[in-house]
Motif scaffolding. Sequence first.
Motif, PDB file in Angstrom:
ATOM      1  N   HIS A  18     -13.705 -59.291 -24.609  1.00  0.00           N
ATOM      2  CA  HIS A  18     -13.336 -59.105 -26.006  1.00  0.00           C
ATOM      3  C   HIS A  18     -14.618 -58.678 -26.714  1.00  0.00           C
ATOM      4  O   HIS A  18     -15.490 -59.499 -26.974  1.00  0.00           O
ATOM      5  N   LEU A  19     -14.737 -57.375 -26.965  1.00  0.00           N
ATOM      6  CA  LEU A  19     -15.928 -56.886 -27.651  1.00  0.00           C
ATOM      7  C   LEU A  19     -15.731 -56.960 -29.167  1.00  0.00           C
ATOM      8  O   LEU A  19     -14.706 -57.410 -29.661  1.00  0.00           O
ATOM      9  N   ILE A  49     -12.637 -69.929 -19.538  1.00  0.00           N
ATOM     10  CA  ILE A  49     -12.711 -69.367 -20.888  1.00  0.00           C
ATOM     11  C   ILE A  49     -13.945 -69.929 -21.580  1.00  0.00           C
ATOM     12  O   ILE A  49     -14.143 -71.147 -21.656  1.00  0.00           O
ATOM     13  N   ILE A  50     -14.804 -69.028 -22.036  1.00  0.00           N
ATOM     14  CA  ILE A  50     -16.063 -69.389 -22.684  1.00  0.00           C
ATOM     15  C   ILE A  50     -16.003 -68.844 -24.105  1.00  0.00           C
ATOM     16  O   ILE A  50     -15.805 -67.640 -24.309  1.00  0.00           O
ATOM     17  N   TYR A  51     -16.165 -69.716 -25.091  1.00  0.00           N
ATOM     18  CA  TYR A  51     -15.924 -69.283 -26.472  1.00  0.00           C
ATOM     19  C   TYR A  51     -16.850 -70.011 -27.427  1.00  0.00           C
ATOM     20  O   TYR A  51     -17.480 -71.006 -27.092  1.00  0.00           O
ATOM     21  N   GLU A  52     -16.922 -69.487 -28.661  1.00  0.00           N
ATOM     22  CA  GLU A  52     -17.818 -70.002 -29.682  1.00  0.00           C
ATOM     23  C   GLU A  52     -17.032 -70.377 -30.939  1.00  0.00           C
ATOM     24  O   GLU A  52     -16.018 -69.746 -31.250  1.00  0.00           O
ATOM     25  N   GLY A  95      -7.545 -63.744 -26.475  1.00  0.00           N
ATOM     26  CA  GLY A  95      -8.528 -62.874 -27.096  1.00  0.00           C
ATOM     27  C   GLY A  95      -7.927 -61.497 -27.233  1.00  0.00           C
ATOM     28  O   GLY A  95      -6.772 -61.265 -26.876  1.00  0.00           O
ATOM     29  N   ILE A  96      -8.690 -60.588 -27.782  1.00  0.00           N
ATOM     30  CA  ILE A  96      -8.245 -59.204 -27.909  1.00  0.00           C
ATOM     31  C   ILE A  96      -9.119 -58.361 -26.993  1.00  0.00           C
ATOM     32  O   ILE A  96     -10.299 -58.138 -27.253  1.00  0.00           O
ATOM     33  N   PRO A 133     -14.404 -64.307 -21.988  1.00  0.00           N
ATOM     34  CA  PRO A 133     -15.327 -64.743 -23.033  1.00  0.00           C
ATOM     35  C   PRO A 133     -14.797 -64.399 -24.419  1.00  0.00           C
ATOM     36  O   PRO A 133     -14.201 -63.337 -24.625  1.00  0.00           O
ATOM     37  N   ARG A 134     -14.990 -65.313 -25.364  1.00  0.00           N
ATOM     38  CA  ARG A 134     -14.677 -65.051 -26.765  1.00  0.00           C
ATOM     39  C   ARG A 134     -15.898 -65.439 -27.580  1.00  0.00           C
ATOM     40  O   ARG A 134     -16.240 -66.617 -27.670  1.00  0.00           O
ATOM     41  N   GLY A 135     -16.545 -64.450 -28.150  1.00  0.00           N
ATOM     42  CA  GLY A 135     -17.735 -64.740 -28.936  1.00  0.00           C
ATOM     43  C   GLY A 135     -18.407 -63.462 -29.394  1.00  0.00           C
ATOM     44  O   GLY A 135     -17.829 -62.378 -29.331  1.00  0.00           O
ATOM     45  N   GLY A 136     -19.633 -63.593 -29.829  1.00  0.00           N
ATOM     46  CA  GLY A 136     -20.368 -62.464 -30.366  1.00  0.00           C
ATOM     47  C   GLY A 136     -20.946 -61.557 -29.296  1.00  0.00           C
ATOM     48  O   GLY A 136     -20.807 -61.800 -28.099  1.00  0.00           O
TER      49      GLY A 136
END
Length: 422
Positions: free
Chosen positions: A229-230, A126-129, A390-391, A208-211
Motif C-alpha cells: 500500500h503505497l 500485517i505490519i501497520y502504524e 489496505g489499498i 504493510p500499512r504505513g508511511g
Amino acid sequence: MNAPESVLSPLEILGRQARQAARRMRTASSAAKSAALLAMAEQLQSRRAWLQAENERDLRAAAKRGLEAPLMDRLRLSDKALDTMAAGLAQIAAMPDPIGGLSETTLRPNGMRVARMRVPLGVIGIIYESRPNVTIDAAALCLKSGNATILRGGSEAFHSNQALGGIIQAGLQAAGLPPQAVQVVDTTDRAAVGEMVTLTDYIDVIIPRGGKSLIARLSAESRVPLIKHLEGNCHLYVDRAADPDRALDIAINAKTYRTGICGAMETLLVHADIAASWLPRAAARFTELGVELRACPRAAALMPGSVPATDEDWATEFLAPILAVRVVDSLDDAMDHIARYSSEHTESIVTEDLAAAQRFQREVDSSSVYVNLPTCFADGFEYGLGAEIGISTNRLHARGPVGLEGLTIQKWVLTGEGQLRG
C-alpha cells in the motif's frame, strides 16, 4: 524434523502456531467464522469504556511525544470509530464466504472436468502504524477468508492493540475457533518487524500499512512477498463540463472530510475554461476551512492568499490541510499530469460530459478511478467490502481496496473417471 520450541524465537513460535491454526481455518465453517465476528462486535460495544481507557493511555503518551494532529486522529478510538468497527464486523459476517467457491467447470474432450476453487492465502503478516482500527479490520477479513494472521501494530497504539487483541481472542473462543488464528505481537521492539519479514517457513504474505519509510524498509528487507500500500497522492480534475456547484461540494469533501487519510485529495486540477469563474469561489471556501493553497501561476492569479507551488508539491501526499492547485488546458493535460505525479491510488473527474468521463475512467491507470465522486470514498467499507486490509497499488494479485477476495487465491481442481493420458 521441526525444531523444538525451546530454540525458536518468540516470533517463530507465533509463526508455527499460526501455520497450525491456518490448517484448521481452511476448513472452518462459514457459520463459525461469522459467529466469531459477531461476538467481537458485541465485545466492542459491551467493553467500550475499557477499550477507550486503554486507548487513552496511548493518546497521552503520543501527545507527550508531540505526535502530529492527523496521526492523533488516526490513533483515537472514538465512539464513531468503535461503531464503524462493529458495523464492519457485522457486514463482513453477513457477506458470502468466498472459500470453496468454484469457477465455471470446463468439460474436456476426454470427459475430464476442470475448474478452479477459491482457497485462503494461508498465514498473513500485517505490519501497520497508528491506526488501532486496523487490528479489528485485518483480523475480521483474514478470519472470514479462512486465513491465520499475525498482527504487528505501531508502538504508539500498543495498549489499544493489545486490548483489541483480547476482544478478538474472546470472539474466536466463543465460536470454537483456534485462538492462534489471530495473534497480536506483544512487543514494541522494531527488530520484531525485521524478523517477521524473513519468516518464509511460516508467513505466506506480508501486508504493510504505513508511511513511505515503512514501505521502503520492508520492500528492501522482506523475503516474504508483499502486498504493498503505497502513498495516496490523489487527484481531482474539474472538467470544463462540470456542474460548478457539484464540483465545489465534491472538491471540499475530497480534501476536508479527513485530511489525514490516504484517499484525501492532494492535487486539484481545473480546466482553464471554468477556472476564472470557479477557482475564486473554491479558494474562498478552502481558506475558510483552513486549507493552505499552493498554486501554479495561472491558478495563483485567481486565488488570493495562495503560495507558489513547487514541483515537489505535485508529487507530495500532504496528509494535512494543504492542497496543490493547477489550471490545465484540456482533459489530456489533466491525465498527463496524473500520469506523471500520481501514486496510482485514487483519481476522480467531475464532469457532465459522458465521453470525458468514459475516457478518464478508461485511460487513467490508478487502482480506483471515479466520476463525480470525492476521492475520500477510497475505503473498503464504502465499497461494500465490510473493511479493508489496505489499498494495494500492486499490479499483481490484488489492486485497490483489499477485501475478502483479495486475501484468497485459486487452485485448480480436476475431476475424472479414470481417464489416462495417452
